[in-house]
Design an enzyme around this catalytic site. Sequence first.
Site, PDB file in Angstrom:
ATOM      1  N   HIS A 155       0.852  -1.090   0.118  1.00 52.70           N
ATOM      2  CA  HIS A 155       0.492   0.074  -0.110  1.00 52.70           C
ATOM      3  C   HIS A 155       0.572   1.182  -0.186  1.00 52.70           C
ATOM      4  O   HIS A 155       2.099   1.625   0.637  1.00 52.70           O
ATOM      5  CB  HIS A 155      -1.067   0.415   0.585  1.00 52.70           C
ATOM      6  CG  HIS A 155      -1.789   0.722   1.432  1.00 52.70           C
ATOM      7  ND1 HIS A 155      -1.987   2.437   1.182  1.00 52.70           N
ATOM      8  CD2 HIS A 155      -3.468   0.468   0.665  1.00 52.70           C
ATOM      9  CE1 HIS A 155      -2.719   2.928   1.429  1.00 52.70           C
ATOM     10  NE2 HIS A 155      -4.166   1.845   1.474  1.00 52.70           N
ATOM     11  N   GLU A 200     -14.532  -3.779   0.000  1.00 53.99           N
ATOM     12  CA  GLU A 200     -13.328  -3.950   0.931  1.00 53.99           C
ATOM     13  C   GLU A 200     -14.332  -4.016   2.677  1.00 53.99           C
ATOM     14  O   GLU A 200     -15.481  -3.516   2.232  1.00 53.99           O
ATOM     15  CB  GLU A 200     -12.487  -3.210   1.119  1.00 53.99           C
ATOM     16  CG  GLU A 200     -11.265  -3.885   2.693  1.00 53.99           C
ATOM     17  CD  GLU A 200     -10.472  -2.897   2.918  1.00 53.99           C
ATOM     18  OE1 GLU A 200     -10.284  -1.886   2.302  1.00 53.99           O
ATOM     19  OE2 GLU A 200      -9.795  -3.413   3.469  1.00 53.99           O
ATOM     20  N   ASP A 214      -9.857  -8.317   4.124  1.00 55.55           N
ATOM     21  CA  ASP A 214      -8.303  -8.295   5.248  1.00 55.55           C
ATOM     22  C   ASP A 214      -8.203  -8.598   6.575  1.00 55.55           C
ATOM     23  O   ASP A 214      -9.544  -8.067   7.238  1.00 55.55           O
ATOM     24  CB  ASP A 214      -8.858  -6.435   5.051  1.00 55.55           C
ATOM     25  CG  ASP A 214      -7.709  -5.380   5.674  1.00 55.55           C
ATOM     26  OD1 ASP A 214      -6.954  -5.890   6.891  1.00 55.55           O
ATOM     27  OD2 ASP A 214      -7.678  -4.041   5.099  1.00 55.55           O
ATOM     28  N   GLU A 236      -0.545  -3.902   3.601  1.00 58.07           N
ATOM     29  CA  GLU A 236      -0.973  -2.842   4.399  1.00 58.07           C
ATOM     30  C   GLU A 236      -1.032  -2.337   5.131  1.00 58.07           C
ATOM     31  O   GLU A 236      -0.974  -3.208   6.436  1.00 58.07           O
ATOM     32  CB  GLU A 236      -2.866  -2.558   3.839  1.00 58.07           C
ATOM     33  CG  GLU A 236      -3.251  -1.047   4.776  1.00 58.07           C
ATOM     34  CD  GLU A 236      -5.251  -1.521   4.822  1.00 58.07           C
ATOM     35  OE1 GLU A 236      -5.599  -0.540   3.284  1.00 58.07           O
ATOM     36  OE2 GLU A 236      -6.241  -2.153   4.365  1.00 58.07           O
TER      37      GLU A 236
HETATM   38 MN    MN Z   1      -7.315  -3.196   3.766  1.00 59.13          MN
END
Ligand code: MN
Length: 290
Positions: free
Chosen positions: A15, A155, A188, A249
């Site tokens: 990211h 997401e 995630d 991330e």
């Molecule tokens: Mn995320």
Amino acid sequence: MSGTNTNAGVKFGGHSLVWAGDWSAENARFAASSAHKAGYDFIEILVAEPEKIDTAMTKDLLQEYGLTATGCLVFDPSTDISSSDKSKVAAGIDRGRRAIDAVAAWGGTEIDGPVTASLQPFDKPATPENRQNSVNSVRELADYAADKGINLHMEIVNRYESNLMNTAEEGLVYLAEVDRPNVFLHLDTYHMNIEESGMVDGVLAAGDRLGYVHIGESHRGYLGTGNVDFAAFFGALKKINYSGPIVFESFSSAVVDPALSDALRIWRNLWTDSHDLADKALKFMKAHYE
Ligand code: MN
């Protein structure tokens, strides 16, 4: 392991907030060169404000460093596509279209992020109207993206950041409602650790509808220093033969995007050295995927 590539197709990304708080020419170069040096295949660029992205510069930069880039789309309260305020929904669709244009302009094919609604703490559950506005907006953006060969990945984020859905199962119901072939689920590990019953069932339920993955630790810092069961998660990815993007991330107050860092409540320094963080994260992810 040496000699054989057992995970052909899987690409590892980082990211942009690991390296750069904004996408100015200088910071973009630092991010792209750092990602390249660490051995990442691609970078995920935050496109919360598409008008601030110089797509020609970005395209050249990616070419220079042999990278591709995905785009992370984020809506704020003024661009909430789930809002009961039509003007906010319209502003969100406009932002989404411009983000799609930006990603297309730099040659990207994937947009991820909490695309279903504004990223914010809600103090009430979503109403049927909120949900319908989100579904209608995502359909419109999906069709616009499809014309440019772009996929959208929804997401699933935790309850403090969305009131529409917080689990993979809920995400799959939403995907069925949206009913577009270029719209996928994005999981995630940071959010799963808060909301799911473990790190496996959501992945298995998603199966081939899983299109994008964020790898984040429970405190969003160094991988392997928190509570997430990464062995279980990567094991589940292998079971469904996942072959999509896998993105590290992480956020720290050492690298700040004013809008996103505040929305994510990044109040403290989990790390200060982007290079060390990114190097270790890539090795960690590859070791778990082998
Ligand atoms: Mn995320």
